[in-house]
Design an enzyme around this catalytic site. Structure first.
Site, PDB file in Angstrom:
ATOM      1  N   GLY A   1      11.118  30.525 -13.683  1.00  0.00           N
ATOM      2  CA  GLY A   1      10.274  29.755 -14.597  1.00  0.00           C
ATOM      3  C   GLY A   1       8.815  30.013 -14.249  1.00  0.00           C
ATOM      4  O   GLY A   1       8.484  30.981 -13.555  1.00  0.00           O
TER       5      GLY A   1
ATOM      6  N   GLU B   1      -2.544  13.412 -24.574  1.00  0.00           N
ATOM      7  CA  GLU B   1      -1.236  12.865 -24.190  1.00  0.00           C
ATOM      8  C   GLU B   1      -1.442  11.625 -23.333  1.00  0.00           C
ATOM      9  O   GLU B   1      -2.559  11.355 -22.880  1.00  0.00           O
ATOM     10  CB  GLU B   1      -0.393  13.926 -23.465  1.00  0.00           C
ATOM     11  CG  GLU B   1       0.045  15.052 -24.398  1.00  0.00           C
ATOM     12  CD  GLU B   1       0.933  16.107 -23.749  1.00  0.00           C
ATOM     13  OE1 GLU B   1       1.576  15.817 -22.731  1.00  0.00           O
ATOM     14  OE2 GLU B   1       0.957  17.232 -24.268  1.00  0.00           O
TER      15      GLU B   1
ATOM     16  N   HIS C   1      11.424  10.699 -20.146  1.00  0.00           N
ATOM     17  CA  HIS C   1      10.518  10.890 -21.279  1.00  0.00           C
ATOM     18  C   HIS C   1      10.901   9.882 -22.352  1.00  0.00           C
ATOM     19  O   HIS C   1      12.079   9.750 -22.692  1.00  0.00           O
ATOM     20  CB  HIS C   1      10.643  12.321 -21.819  1.00  0.00           C
ATOM     21  CG  HIS C   1       9.488  12.718 -22.693  1.00  0.00           C
ATOM     22  ND1 HIS C   1       9.269  12.143 -23.915  1.00  0.00           N
ATOM     23  CD2 HIS C   1       8.494  13.616 -22.518  1.00  0.00           C
ATOM     24  CE1 HIS C   1       8.182  12.681 -24.458  1.00  0.00           C
ATOM     25  NE2 HIS C   1       7.698  13.572 -23.624  1.00  0.00           N
TER      26      HIS C   1
ATOM     27  N   ARG D   1       4.192   7.419 -19.290  1.00  0.00           N
ATOM     28  CA  ARG D   1       5.590   7.508 -19.745  1.00  0.00           C
ATOM     29  C   ARG D   1       6.500   6.417 -19.222  1.00  0.00           C
ATOM     30  O   ARG D   1       7.403   5.964 -19.927  1.00  0.00           O
ATOM     31  CB  ARG D   1       6.171   8.843 -19.285  1.00  0.00           C
ATOM     32  CG  ARG D   1       5.657   9.928 -20.118  1.00  0.00           C
ATOM     33  CD  ARG D   1       6.233  11.231 -19.728  1.00  0.00           C
ATOM     34  NE  ARG D   1       5.451  12.168 -20.513  1.00  0.00           N
ATOM     35  CZ  ARG D   1       5.446  13.450 -20.347  1.00  0.00           C
ATOM     36  NH1 ARG D   1       6.212  13.991 -19.421  1.00  0.00           N
ATOM     37  NH2 ARG D   1       4.731  14.222 -21.108  1.00  0.00           N
TER      38      ARG D   1
ATOM     39  N   HIS E   1      13.793  13.626 -17.690  1.00  0.00           N
ATOM     40  CA  HIS E   1      12.944  14.725 -18.132  1.00  0.00           C
ATOM     41  C   HIS E   1      12.380  15.530 -16.977  1.00  0.00           C
ATOM     42  O   HIS E   1      12.347  16.764 -17.026  1.00  0.00           O
ATOM     43  CB  HIS E   1      11.798  14.128 -18.957  1.00  0.00           C
ATOM     44  CG  HIS E   1      10.837  15.115 -19.507  1.00  0.00           C
ATOM     45  ND1 HIS E   1      11.217  16.093 -20.403  1.00  0.00           N
ATOM     46  CD2 HIS E   1       9.496  15.285 -19.313  1.00  0.00           C
ATOM     47  CE1 HIS E   1      10.144  16.819 -20.730  1.00  0.00           C
ATOM     48  NE2 HIS E   1       9.102  16.355 -20.074  1.00  0.00           N
TER      49      HIS E   1
ATOM     50  N   ARG F   1       4.470  11.517 -12.922  1.00  0.00           N
ATOM     51  CA  ARG F   1       3.696  12.718 -13.236  1.00  0.00           C
ATOM     52  C   ARG F   1       2.861  12.496 -14.483  1.00  0.00           C
ATOM     53  O   ARG F   1       3.365  12.018 -15.510  1.00  0.00           O
ATOM     54  CB  ARG F   1       4.650  13.899 -13.471  1.00  0.00           C
ATOM     55  CG  ARG F   1       3.955  15.154 -13.949  1.00  0.00           C
ATOM     56  CD  ARG F   1       4.964  16.242 -14.169  1.00  0.00           C
ATOM     57  NE  ARG F   1       5.875  15.927 -15.247  1.00  0.00           N
ATOM     58  CZ  ARG F   1       5.794  16.415 -16.483  1.00  0.00           C
ATOM     59  NH1 ARG F   1       4.821  17.243 -16.802  1.00  0.00           N
ATOM     60  NH2 ARG F   1       6.678  16.086 -17.395  1.00  0.00           N
TER      61      ARG F   1
ATOM     62  N   LEU G   1       3.308  22.290 -15.772  1.00  0.00           N
ATOM     63  CA  LEU G   1       3.103  23.728 -15.977  1.00  0.00           C
ATOM     64  C   LEU G   1       1.918  24.174 -15.119  1.00  0.00           C
ATOM     65  O   LEU G   1       1.950  25.237 -14.493  1.00  0.00           O
ATOM     66  CB  LEU G   1       2.857  24.027 -17.463  1.00  0.00           C
ATOM     67  CG  LEU G   1       4.068  23.795 -18.375  1.00  0.00           C
ATOM     68  CD1 LEU G   1       3.669  23.915 -19.844  1.00  0.00           C
ATOM     69  CD2 LEU G   1       5.196  24.781 -18.062  1.00  0.00           C
TER      70      LEU G   1
HETATM   71  P1  FAD Z   1      12.023  26.096 -14.375  1.00  0.00           P
HETATM   72  O1  FAD Z   1      11.113  26.524 -15.421  1.00  0.00           O
HETATM   73  O2  FAD Z   1      13.050  25.091 -14.735  1.00  0.00           O
HETATM   74  O3  FAD Z   1      12.761  27.382 -13.792  1.00  0.00           O
HETATM   75  C1  FAD Z   1      13.816  27.225 -12.865  1.00  0.00           C
HETATM   76  C2  FAD Z   1      14.447  28.581 -12.623  1.00  0.00           C
HETATM   77  O4  FAD Z   1      15.326  28.500 -11.510  1.00  0.00           O
HETATM   78  C3  FAD Z   1      15.293  29.092 -13.777  1.00  0.00           C
HETATM   79  O5  FAD Z   1      15.038  30.472 -13.885  1.00  0.00           O
HETATM   80  C4  FAD Z   1      16.728  28.886 -13.284  1.00  0.00           C
HETATM   81  O6  FAD Z   1      17.662  29.788 -13.808  1.00  0.00           O
HETATM   82  C5  FAD Z   1      16.551  29.139 -11.816  1.00  0.00           C
HETATM   83  N1  FAD Z   1      17.579  28.572 -10.950  1.00  0.00           N
HETATM   84  C6  FAD Z   1      17.945  27.277 -10.809  1.00  0.00           C
HETATM   85  N2  FAD Z   1      18.912  27.171  -9.866  1.00  0.00           N
HETATM   86  C7  FAD Z   1      19.157  28.424  -9.428  1.00  0.00           C
HETATM   87  C8  FAD Z   1      20.064  28.983  -8.486  1.00  0.00           C
HETATM   88  N3  FAD Z   1      20.917  28.219  -7.765  1.00  0.00           N
HETATM   89  N4  FAD Z   1      20.080  30.308  -8.300  1.00  0.00           N
HETATM   90  C9  FAD Z   1      19.250  31.119  -9.007  1.00  0.00           C
HETATM   91  N5  FAD Z   1      18.358  30.644  -9.909  1.00  0.00           N
HETATM   92  C10 FAD Z   1      18.319  29.315 -10.111  1.00  0.00           C
HETATM   93  N6  FAD Z   1       5.545  20.287 -18.539  1.00  0.00           N
HETATM   94  C11 FAD Z   1       4.250  20.419 -18.898  1.00  0.00           C
HETATM   95  O7  FAD Z   1       3.375  20.537 -18.032  1.00  0.00           O
HETATM   96  N7  FAD Z   1       3.914  20.449 -20.221  1.00  0.00           N
HETATM   97  C12 FAD Z   1       4.831  20.356 -21.222  1.00  0.00           C
HETATM   98  O8  FAD Z   1       4.492  20.409 -22.376  1.00  0.00           O
HETATM   99  C13 FAD Z   1       6.194  20.176 -20.851  1.00  0.00           C
HETATM  100  N8  FAD Z   1       7.155  20.043 -21.805  1.00  0.00           N
HETATM  101  C14 FAD Z   1       8.457  20.005 -21.420  1.00  0.00           C
HETATM  102  C15 FAD Z   1       9.446  19.977 -22.397  1.00  0.00           C
HETATM  103  C16 FAD Z   1      10.783  20.030 -22.039  1.00  0.00           C
HETATM  104  C17 FAD Z   1      11.842  19.993 -23.091  1.00  0.00           C
HETATM  105  C18 FAD Z   1      11.132  20.087 -20.660  1.00  0.00           C
HETATM  106  C19 FAD Z   1      12.572  20.146 -20.239  1.00  0.00           C
HETATM  107  C20 FAD Z   1      10.156  20.074 -19.691  1.00  0.00           C
HETATM  108  C21 FAD Z   1       8.820  20.041 -20.051  1.00  0.00           C
HETATM  109  N9  FAD Z   1       7.810  20.059 -19.100  1.00  0.00           N
HETATM  110  C22 FAD Z   1       6.506  20.182 -19.475  1.00  0.00           C
HETATM  111  C23 FAD Z   1       8.137  20.176 -17.684  1.00  0.00           C
HETATM  112  C24 FAD Z   1       7.988  21.638 -17.272  1.00  0.00           C
HETATM  113  O9  FAD Z   1       8.454  22.448 -18.298  1.00  0.00           O
HETATM  114  C25 FAD Z   1       8.754  21.951 -16.004  1.00  0.00           C
HETATM  115  O10 FAD Z   1       8.516  20.996 -15.017  1.00  0.00           O
HETATM  116  C26 FAD Z   1       8.345  23.303 -15.474  1.00  0.00           C
HETATM  117  O11 FAD Z   1       8.478  24.263 -16.483  1.00  0.00           O
HETATM  118  C27 FAD Z   1       9.208  23.672 -14.275  1.00  0.00           C
HETATM  119  O12 FAD Z   1       8.951  24.997 -13.946  1.00  0.00           O
HETATM  120  P2  FAD Z   1       9.700  25.651 -12.727  1.00  0.00           P
HETATM  121  O13 FAD Z   1       9.274  27.057 -12.671  1.00  0.00           O
HETATM  122  O14 FAD Z   1       9.527  24.806 -11.528  1.00  0.00           O
HETATM  123  O15 FAD Z   1      11.253  25.536 -13.109  1.00  0.00           O
HETATM  124  C1  SIN Z   2       5.805  16.671 -24.036  1.00  0.00           C
HETATM  125  O1  SIN Z   2       5.454  17.560 -24.804  1.00  0.00           O
HETATM  126  O2  SIN Z   2       5.877  15.490 -24.348  1.00  0.00           O
HETATM  127  C2  SIN Z   2       6.199  17.043 -22.649  1.00  0.00           C
HETATM  128  C3  SIN Z   2       5.000  17.157 -21.828  1.00  0.00           C
HETATM  129  C4  SIN Z   2       5.353  17.070 -20.378  1.00  0.00           C
HETATM  130  O3  SIN Z   2       6.512  16.924 -19.998  1.00  0.00           O
HETATM  131  O4  SIN Z   2       4.419  17.122 -19.582  1.00  0.00           O
END
Ligand code: FAD
Ligand code: SIN
Length: 539
Positions: A30, A129, A246, A292, A353, A388, A394
C-alpha cells in the site's frame, strides 16, 4: 496474556524451503510499503511482497484525500493543533511534528511521480473533513484519491530495477538470527507452497485490521497480520484498544459496506434520523463535522433511541453538478443499487475503518526488535493517539514509509556482507490437522468483535468475548493449516485478543474507545499509551 498466544518460537530447519535473498524486504504494497520500497532502493535491492495482487490494499479504496498543510492560510503548526486535539491527549507531539512538517515535501514527491490531484483555477483544491479547522484535504478524481496514489507509486516501483514485487505471497512468520529479524517466511496462495525471503532489514507495512469486524470498510487483506507477526517476534505493540469506526458506511441489505466519504459532510451533507430530524447539533456544536468517534456514537445512540436500522445522509442541498464532479464514484456505486444521491438520502451506519494500534515504532519507524521496521496502518507511530484525524493516514504512509525505507537502508549498509544462518519462528509442536471450517470461525469472530469491542464497550461484554476467544484459540492455534486463510485466522484471533485485553485495561473513555461503565476520561490513571509485548504484558 496466555503463554500459548500463537507461540511460534521453536526453531526449525529451513534448508528444504526455497529461498530468495535481498537487502530490504517490505511486506505490504500500500502507500506505506511502496513509499518505503522507493526509499530503500536507494541503498540496495528490495523485495516487496503482497498477499493479493499488488494494488489490493486499503490505500486503493481511500476516498476523501490526503490532509496536508499546502493551502494558503494553512501551516504545519495548524495541522498539528488539529491532529493533537482529535488524538485526545495520547499522540506523541514529536511524531505529529514530523508528520505535518515533512508531509508537504512527501506530497510534492508524490506529485513528482505523476500523481494528479484535483485543481481549481490551476491551484490544488482542498476539501474539508471532520476535526480540521479549515479545508486541508487534497483529493484526486473527486473521490478516488487512493487509486491515484496507489497506481502512481506502483508505476514508480515497477520502473525501479532494484525492486522486485512478489504477488499473492502471504507472510506467515518472521525469520530470526542472533536475536534480530533477517527475513520472513511466506505461504503462496496458489499453488500452495513455502518460500523464505532472507533480508538484512524487514519492514512491516501490512495495513489495518478492519476484517476483524463484521461491519467494515476494509478489503479482505486487512486482517492485522503485521501486528501478529511483530507480536510473535517479541515487538512491542501500542494503542491497540483504539479502533476507529467511520460513521457513514452504505447500509443496504446485500450491498457491500461501501464507504460514504466524510468529504460529503464536508461539502454540506447532513445526517438525519428515522424521523427525518437533523440530530448532530444536539450532540456536538461542530455538527456533522465533529470528529468521527463523536459522530459514530451519536449515530449509535440515535439508532437505539429510534429503533431505525440506519440513519440517512442527505446531500440534496448541494448542487447536482457539484456532486457529480466531486463524488463520481459514490454516485455510481449508489446508483448500482437504484439510489440517486442527488435526490435521495443515503442509508448509513458506522463500521470499523482504521486501526490506530499497531507495532510500536519510533520517529525512524524502528520497532523494538532489531532489524524490524513498521510503517503505515500496521504501525503505532504515535501520530494518532486515541483517534485519527480524517485523511491523516495516507500522509502517515508517505512520511513514515519514507522514514522506514531510509532507516532500513542504513541498516542494510551496516549489515552488508552479513547474513547469518536463519531460524524460523514456527508453530507450536503439538499442531495437528483438525476438521475446521475456517470461514465459520472467522464469521463468528467478526460478529463477536462487532458486539463486544465496537463503537460502545462495557466490561461484561469484553470479558465474555475474551473467554470465547481463548476457547477458540485452544484448537485454532494448534491446527495445522496448509492455506493462508487458516494462518490469517490465527492472526485475527491473536489481534482480537490484544484489542480486547487493552480495551479491558483502559478503564476510561477516550477518543475511539468508549466504555459505558467508565464514560469519563481519566487523565490521572490513563493519560498514557498502553504499550505491551509478549514479554511485558499489560498490568
Ligand atoms: P494498505 O494500503 O492496507 O496495504 C497493506 C498491504 O499489506 C497490502 O498490499 C496487503 O496485501 C499487504 N499484506 C497484508 N498482510 C500481508 C501478509 N501477511 N503478507 C503479505 N502482504 C500482506 N486515509 C486517508 O488518509 N484518507 C482517505 O481518504 C482514506 N479513505 C479511506 C477509505 C477506505 C474505504 C479505507 C478502507 C481506508 C481509508 N483511509 C483513508 C485509510 C487509509 O487508506 C489506510 O490507512 C492506508 O491506506 C493504509 O496504508 P498501508 O500502506 O499502511 O496499508
Ligand atoms: C473518508 O473519505 O471519509 C475517509 C477519510 C479517512 O479515512 O481519512
Amino acid at each position: 496474556m496466555r503463554p500459548e498466544d500463537g507461540l511460534y518460537l521453536l526453531d526449525a530447519d529451513l534448508s528444504a524451503v526455497p529461498a530468495l535473498a535481498t537487502d530490504t524486504l517490505v511486506i505490504g504494497s500500500g502507500v506505506a510499503g511502496l513509499s518505503a520500497a522507493l526509499a530503500a532502493s536507494r541503498h540496495g535491492g528490495v523485495i516487496v511482497a503482497s498477499k493479493a495482487e499488488a494494488s489490493e490494499s486499503n490505500t486503493l479504496y481511500a476516498q476523501g484525500g490526503v490532509a496536508v498543510a499546502l493551502g494558503a492560510g494553512d501551516s504545519p503548526a495548524a495541522h498539528a493543533v488539529d491532529t493533537l486535539e482529535v488524538a485526545c491527549g495520547l499522540a506523541d507531539p514529536a511524531a505529529v511534528a514530523k508528520l505535518v512538517g515533512e508531509g508537504p515535501e512527501r506530497v510534492r514527491d508524490l506529485i513528482g511521480l505523476g500523481a494528479s490531484f484535483d485543481r481549481e483555477g490551476g491551484e490544488l483544491a482542498f476539501g474539508r473533513e471532520g476535526g480540521h479547522g479549515l479545508a486541508r484535504v487534497i483529493h484526486a478524481a473527486g473521490d478516488a484519491t487512493g487509486r491515484e496514489i496507489e497506481l502512481a507509486l506502483l508505476r514508480a516501483v515497477r520502473a525501479d530495477e532494484r525492486i522486485t514485487i512478489l504477488e499473492r505471497m502471504c507472510a506467515t512468520d518472521l525469520l530470526h538470527a542472533e536475536g534480530a529479524v533477517f527475513g520472513a517466511l511466506f505461504t503462496s496462495r496458489e499453488p500452495a507452497g513455502l518460500l523464505q525471503v532472507r533480508a538484512r532489514a524487514v519492514i512491516l507495512a501490512t495495513g489495518g485490521a478492519g476484517q476483524l469486524y463484521r461491519e467494515t470498510t476494509n478489503p479482505d487483506v486487512a486482517t492485522g497480520d503485521g501486528v501478529a507477526l511483530g507480536w510473535r517476534a517479541g515487538a512491542e505493540v501500542a494503542d491497540v484498544e483504539f479502533v476507529q469506526f467511520h460513521p457513514t458506511t452504505l447500509y443496504l441489505a446485500g450491498a457491500r459496506r461501501f464507504l460514504i466519504s466524510e468529504a460529503m459532510r464536508g461539502e454540506g451533507g447532513v445526517l438525519l434520523n428515522g424521523a427525518g430530524e437533523r440530530f448532530m447539533p444536539r450532540y456536538d456544536s461542530r455538527g456533522e463535522l465533529a470528529p468521527r468517534d463523536v459522530v459514530s456514537r451519536a449515530i449509535v445512540s440515535e439508532l437505539a433511541r429510534t429503533g431505525a436500522p440506519s440513519v440517512w445522509l442527505d446531500m440534496s442541498g448541494i448542487p447536482a453538478a457539484r456532486l457529480e464532479r466531486r463524488f463520481p464514484q459514490i454516485l455510481s456505486v449508489c446508483a448500482e443499487y437504484g439510489l440517486d444521491v442527488r435526490r435521495q438520502r443515503i442509508p448509513v451506519r458506522p463500521s470499523a475503518h482504521y486501526f490506530m494500534g499497531g507495532v510500536r515504532t519510533d520517529l525512524g519507524a524502528r520497532t523494538s526488535v532489531q532489524g524490524l521496521f513498521a510503517c503505515g496502518e500496521a504501525a503505532a507511530s504515535g501520530v494518532h493517539g486515541a483517534n485519527r484525524l480524517a485523511s491523516n493516514s495516507l500522509l502517515e504512509g508517505l512520511v513514515f514509509g519514507h522514514a522506514a525505507g531510509h532507516g532500513a537502508g542504513a541498516l542494510v549498509e551496516a549489515r552488508r556482507g552479513r547474513m547469518p544462518p536463519m531460524r524460523r519462528l514456527v508453530h507450536a509442536p503439538s499442531r495437528k490437522t483438525i476438521p475446521l471450517d475456517v470461514e465459520d470461525v472467522i464469521r463468528s469472530l467478526k460478529s463477536l468483535m462487532w458486539r463486544a469491542a465496537g463503537v460502545v464497550r462495557r466490561r461484561e461484554d469484553l470479558e465474555a468475548a475474551l473467554e470465547q476467544l481463548l476457547f477458540w484459540e485452544q484448537y485454532v492455534y494448534q491446527g495445522e493449516f496448509r492455506t493462508a486463510r487458516g494462518l490469517e485466522l490465527q492472526n485475527m484471533l491473536l489481534v482480537a485478543e490484544l484489542i480486547i485485553r487493552a480495551a479491558l485495561a483502559r478503564r476510561e473513555s477516550r477518543g475511539a474507545h468508549f466504555r459505558t461503565d467508565f464514560p469519563a476520561r481519566d487523565d490521572a490513571a490513563f493519560g498514557r499509551r498502553l504499550v505491551f509485548s509478549r514479554t511485558t504484558p499489560l498490568p
